[in-house]
Design a protein around this motif. Structure first.
Motif, PDB file in Angstrom:
ATOM      1  N   ASP A  20       0.827  -1.148   0.083  1.00 23.31           N
ATOM      2  CA  ASP A  20      -0.024   0.081  -0.126  1.00 23.31           C
ATOM      3  C   ASP A  20       0.815   1.344  -0.132  1.00 23.31           C
ATOM      4  O   ASP A  20       0.486   2.197  -0.678  1.00 23.31           O
ATOM      5  CB  ASP A  20      -1.050   0.031   1.268  1.00 23.31           C
ATOM      6  N   GLN A  21       2.039   1.384   0.763  1.00 23.58           N
ATOM      7  CA  GLN A  21       2.940   2.562   0.912  1.00 23.58           C
ATOM      8  C   GLN A  21       4.145   2.312  -0.161  1.00 23.58           C
ATOM      9  O   GLN A  21       4.896   3.089  -0.186  1.00 23.58           O
ATOM     10  CB  GLN A  21       3.269   2.583   2.126  1.00 23.58           C
ATOM     11  N   GLY A  22       4.235   1.188  -0.778  1.00 18.32           N
ATOM     12  CA  GLY A  22       5.400   0.991  -1.861  1.00 18.32           C
ATOM     13  C   GLY A  22       6.796   0.922  -1.022  1.00 18.32           C
ATOM     14  O   GLY A  22       7.523   1.113  -1.823  1.00 18.32           O
ATOM     15  N   VAL A  23       6.513   0.289   0.102  1.00 16.72           N
ATOM     16  CA  VAL A  23       8.093   0.092   0.912  1.00 16.72           C
ATOM     17  C   VAL A  23       8.324  -1.206   1.336  1.00 16.72           C
ATOM     18  O   VAL A  23       7.433  -2.164   1.556  1.00 16.72           O
ATOM     19  CB  VAL A  23       7.730   0.803   2.082  1.00 16.72           C
ATOM     20  N   PHE A  24       9.449  -1.798   0.750  1.00 17.04           N
ATOM     21  CA  PHE A  24       9.873  -3.180   1.188  1.00 17.04           C
ATOM     22  C   PHE A  24      11.204  -3.007   2.220  1.00 17.04           C
ATOM     23  O   PHE A  24      11.980  -2.135   2.130  1.00 17.04           O
ATOM     24  CB  PHE A  24      10.490  -3.443  -0.107  1.00 17.04           C
ATOM     25  N   THR A  25      11.269  -3.886   3.352  1.00 17.55           N
ATOM     26  CA  THR A  25      12.061  -3.664   4.437  1.00 17.55           C
ATOM     27  C   THR A  25      12.644  -4.982   4.731  1.00 17.55           C
ATOM     28  O   THR A  25      11.890  -5.870   4.677  1.00 17.55           O
ATOM     29  CB  THR A  25      11.462  -3.080   5.575  1.00 17.55           C
ATOM     30  N   TRP A  26      13.824  -5.119   4.741  1.00 22.38           N
ATOM     31  CA  TRP A  26      14.436  -6.261   5.099  1.00 22.38           C
ATOM     32  C   TRP A  26      15.652  -6.145   5.692  1.00 22.38           C
ATOM     33  O   TRP A  26      16.372  -4.966   5.960  1.00 22.38           O
ATOM     34  CB  TRP A  26      14.685  -7.511   3.781  1.00 22.38           C
ATOM     35  N   ALA A  27      16.198  -7.187   6.495  1.00 20.51           N
ATOM     36  CA  ALA A  27      17.386  -7.212   7.183  1.00 20.51           C
ATOM     37  C   ALA A  27      18.194  -8.320   6.772  1.00 20.51           C
ATOM     38  O   ALA A  27      17.766  -9.479   6.681  1.00 20.51           O
ATOM     39  CB  ALA A  27      17.192  -7.104   8.612  1.00 20.51           C
ATOM     40  N   ILE A  28      19.587  -8.185   6.802  1.00 19.66           N
ATOM     41  CA  ILE A  28      20.581  -9.133   6.507  1.00 19.66           C
ATOM     42  C   ILE A  28      21.466  -9.097   7.668  1.00 19.66           C
ATOM     43  O   ILE A  28      21.868  -7.943   8.273  1.00 19.66           O
ATOM     44  CB  ILE A  28      21.404  -9.160   5.114  1.00 19.66           C
ATOM     45  N   ASN A  29      22.204 -10.138   7.939  1.00 23.68           N
ATOM     46  CA  ASN A  29      23.509 -10.218   9.039  1.00 23.68           C
ATOM     47  C   ASN A  29      24.362 -11.099   8.476  1.00 23.68           C
ATOM     48  O   ASN A  29      24.401 -11.822   7.236  1.00 23.68           O
ATOM     49  CB  ASN A  29      22.971 -10.516  10.410  1.00 23.68           C
ATOM     50  N   HIS A  30      25.785 -11.112   9.123  1.00 21.96           N
ATOM     51  CA  HIS A  30      26.975 -11.761   8.833  1.00 21.96           C
ATOM     52  C   HIS A  30      27.660 -12.116  10.075  1.00 21.96           C
ATOM     53  O   HIS A  30      27.856 -11.157  10.641  1.00 21.96           O
ATOM     54  CB  HIS A  30      27.706 -11.204   7.767  1.00 21.96           C
ATOM     55  N   GLU A  31      27.866 -13.366  10.375  1.00 25.44           N
ATOM     56  CA  GLU A  31      28.609 -13.384  11.653  1.00 25.44           C
ATOM     57  C   GLU A  31      30.101 -13.265  11.463  1.00 25.44           C
ATOM     58  O   GLU A  31      30.618 -12.972  12.869  1.00 25.44           O
ATOM     59  CB  GLU A  31      28.610 -15.170  11.826  1.00 25.44           C
ATOM     60  N   ASP A  32      30.755 -13.143  10.568  1.00 23.37           N
ATOM     61  CA  ASP A  32      32.143 -12.649  10.413  1.00 23.37           C
ATOM     62  C   ASP A  32      32.538 -11.214  10.022  1.00 23.37           C
ATOM     63  O   ASP A  32      31.713 -10.282  10.306  1.00 23.37           O
ATOM     64  CB  ASP A  32      32.774 -13.864   9.493  1.00 23.37           C
ATOM     65  N   ASP A  33      33.278 -11.105   9.153  1.00 20.97           N
ATOM     66  CA  ASP A  33      33.508  -9.714   8.629  1.00 20.97           C
ATOM     67  C   ASP A  33      32.660  -9.097   7.495  1.00 20.97           C
ATOM     68  O   ASP A  33      32.610  -9.744   6.367  1.00 20.97           O
ATOM     69  CB  ASP A  33      35.022  -9.813   8.134  1.00 20.97           C
ATOM     70  N   PHE A  34      31.702  -8.598   7.943  1.00 19.65           N
ATOM     71  CA  PHE A  34      30.435  -8.156   7.147  1.00 19.65           C
ATOM     72  C   PHE A  34      31.150  -7.430   6.075  1.00 19.65           C
ATOM     73  O   PHE A  34      30.445  -7.714   4.837  1.00 19.65           O
ATOM     74  CB  PHE A  34      29.484  -7.093   8.094  1.00 19.65           C
ATOM     75  N   ASP A  35      31.832  -6.394   6.110  1.00 23.36           N
ATOM     76  CA  ASP A  35      32.247  -5.558   4.930  1.00 23.36           C
ATOM     77  C   ASP A  35      33.034  -6.266   3.924  1.00 23.36           C
ATOM     78  O   ASP A  35      33.075  -5.990   2.811  1.00 23.36           O
ATOM     79  CB  ASP A  35      33.063  -4.358   5.748  1.00 23.36           C
TER      80      ASP A  35
END
Length: 97
Positions: A45-60
């Motif tokens: 309805d608002q045109g918004v998609f939200t999600w989250a990711i993670n990484h256990e080691d060196d994210f970058d």
């Protein structure tokens, strides 16, 4: 401790199906590089998609390898379906009982 990134996209009208098809492929590539997907929500309805990711080691370091992946480069078409985005590193909090 895992690093977490919260991602929020505004999706172009009438682009949801194409966006989600591309996003599903992105998830597979992310997982191949060790990322976890914590959640994903579509507010059509608002045109918004939200999600989250993670990484256990060196994210970058993992993110650099992910973005250099030839399959991910082919998925840059995702930008065709997004009008704006916000990406932030966040800290997960314990929810009180």
């Amino acid at each position: 401790m895992a690093e977490t990134e919260l991602k929020r996209y505004t999706i172009k009208p009438d682009s949801w199906e194409e966006f989600l098809d591309t996003w599903r492929q992105i998830v597979r590539v992310r997982r191949r590089h060790g990322f976890g997907v914590l959640f994903a929500f579509a507010d059509r309805d608002q045109g918004v998609f939200t999600w989250a990711i993670n990484h256990e080691d060196d994210f970058d370091k993992a993110a650099a390898a992910y973005y250099a992946d030839p399959e991910r480069k082919q998925l840059e078409i995702v930008e065709n379906y997004v009008t704006q985005y916000e990406i932030r590193k966040v800290a997960q909090l314990q929810i009180p009982e």
